[in-house]
Design a protein around this motif. Structure first.
Motif, PDB file in Angstrom:
ATOM      1  N   GLU A   1       1.991   7.395  -6.519  1.00 17.90           N
ATOM      2  CA  GLU A   1       0.964   8.311  -6.984  1.00 17.90           C
ATOM      3  C   GLU A   1       1.591   9.846  -7.079  1.00 17.90           C
ATOM      4  O   GLU A   1       1.283  10.637  -7.901  1.00 17.90           O
TER       5      GLU A   1
ATOM      6  N   TYR B   1       1.126   4.159  -2.748  1.00 10.88           N
ATOM      7  CA  TYR B   1       0.717   5.272  -2.231  1.00 10.88           C
ATOM      8  C   TYR B   1       1.958   6.347  -2.866  1.00 10.88           C
ATOM      9  O   TYR B   1       1.838   7.646  -3.547  1.00 10.88           O
TER      10      TYR B   1
ATOM     11  N   THR C   1      -3.046   8.160   7.648  1.00 13.91           N
ATOM     12  CA  THR C   1      -2.413   8.121   6.670  1.00 13.91           C
ATOM     13  C   THR C   1      -1.852   9.310   6.038  1.00 13.91           C
ATOM     14  O   THR C   1      -0.895   9.349   5.472  1.00 13.91           O
TER      15      THR C   1
ATOM     16  N   ASN D   1      -2.985  12.206  -1.237  1.00  9.39           N
ATOM     17  CA  ASN D   1      -3.273  10.909  -1.784  1.00  9.39           C
ATOM     18  C   ASN D   1      -4.504  10.810  -1.634  1.00  9.39           C
ATOM     19  O   ASN D   1      -5.581  11.300  -1.173  1.00  9.39           O
TER      20      ASN D   1
ATOM     21  N   MET E   1       1.993  10.113   5.176  1.00  8.94           N
ATOM     22  CA  MET E   1       2.516  10.312   3.619  1.00  8.94           C
ATOM     23  C   MET E   1       3.363  11.743   3.605  1.00  8.94           C
ATOM     24  O   MET E   1       4.269  11.925   3.062  1.00  8.94           O
TER      25      MET E   1
ATOM     26  N   PHE F   1      -7.104   5.699   2.062  1.00 10.47           N
ATOM     27  CA  PHE F   1      -6.335   4.566   2.224  1.00 10.47           C
ATOM     28  C   PHE F   1      -6.831   3.224   1.604  1.00 10.47           C
ATOM     29  O   PHE F   1      -8.214   2.985   1.984  1.00 10.47           O
TER      30      PHE F   1
ATOM     31  N   SER G   1       0.866  -1.271  -0.023  1.00  4.77           N
ATOM     32  CA  SER G   1       0.016   0.046  -0.028  1.00  4.77           C
ATOM     33  C   SER G   1       0.975   1.233  -0.168  1.00  4.77           C
ATOM     34  O   SER G   1       0.570   2.183  -0.760  1.00  4.77           O
TER      35      SER G   1
END
Length: 298
Positions: A32, A29, A194, A213, A198, A216, A25
């Protein structure tokens, strides 16, 4: 003839594990972000190529592991050709446990300035998730824990080491001792917070922190994890392709429930208590090392 890797475009950061702690994951992320590139091949494992090559053919995952790994310099550096992003990386969860070889090769091929990202998860939950995700393990969880040493002696790859992978202290300490830029993220924080996690990673990788982003999304979910009831079925489902087909037929309700059990039904309190007890000392040492509160793991 090997490539001149010193003049190649190469990763300047690595996600090194732990297995079943959200690395897939996180990699998705990060990828992206317009200033970040993650290799399209998931888990190249090149930096521990010697270890991967030594995997025993008795390991049910042997063929899949070899075929999905990038085991030579030319192919590895081709993953990053012509990339212009500010942060270039890859994610291979075997690097955390096999830290000696991974660190030596990271310094050799990528340089000591490489940034290291480590995700850690409650080691008990990580072990359970690991076992559930290992589709070709048809031993009950307690039996699999007892078989771990035997599997190590047989040369199984470390994804089968459900118990040992969770002793994080020495693994993390090895990276702390060899790299200046090491960031440890807790899986639990990543899931709950999250956006802030990030943002901290974008700062760590020195890219634009204003990027936002998606919400999640859990990848590599092992919710459909099954145990065939009969010994005949266990022997029949001897490849990942066959296991995947079996699971698809279950989802379509073609396979009757009397032929299988769900792995989540086969985890017992004594197994959890055993793991909690053996991890206590390691967790206490780890929280001092990384300066983060791990009391919820205890």
């Amino acid at each position: 003839m090997s490539v001149d890797y010193k003049n190649k475009i190469k990763p300047n950061f690595l996600i090194v594990g732990a297995a079943k702690a959200g690395t897939t994951s996180l990699a998705k992320y990060l990828d992206e972000h317009p200033d970040i590139f993650i290799s399209k091949i998931k888990e190249p494992r090149f930096l521990i190529a010697n270890t991967i090559k030594k995997t025993s053919k008795s390991d049910p995952s042997h063929n899949h592991l070899i075929s999905t790994s990038v085991l030579n310099e030319d192919n590895y550096f081709s993953l990053f050709e012509k990339r212009t992003e500010k942060a270039i990386g890859e994610a291979s969860v075997h690097y955390l446990y096999h830290n000696k070889e991974a660190i030596e090769n990271t310094i050799k091929y990528l340089g000591p300035e490489t940034k290291i990202i480590i995700l850690l998860r409650d080691p008990v939950k990580r072990a359970v998730s690991n076992w559930k995700y290992q589709d070709k393990d048809f031993l009950y969880f307690s039996e699999a824990l007892k078989e771990e040493e035997s599997r190590k002696r047989e040369g199984f790859n470390s994804f089968w080491y459900y118990k040992e992978l969770g002793f994080y202290f020495n693994q993390v300490q090895a990276y702390y001792g060899n790299f200046k830029n090491v960031k440890v993220i807790l899986f639990e924080d990543f899931v709950k917070n999250t956006s802030s996690i990030m943002n901290s990673l974008y700062e760590f990788l020195d890219v634009d922190t204003n990027f936002t982003n998606r919400e999640f999304i859990k990848h590599n979910d092992s919710s459909l994890s099954i145990m065939p009831k009969s010994e005949y079925l266990k022997k029949l489902l001897n490849t990942q392709k066959k296991v995947n087909t079996f699971k698809k037929l279950i989802n379509k309700k073609i396979i009757p429930k009397r032929l299988y059990l769900k792995k989540k039904e086969l985890i017992y309190n004594q197994d959890i208590d055993f793991l909690k007890n053996i991890y206590k000392e390691d967790i206490n040492k780890l929280q001092k090392l990384i300066n983060q509160d791990l009391s919820n793991w205890l």
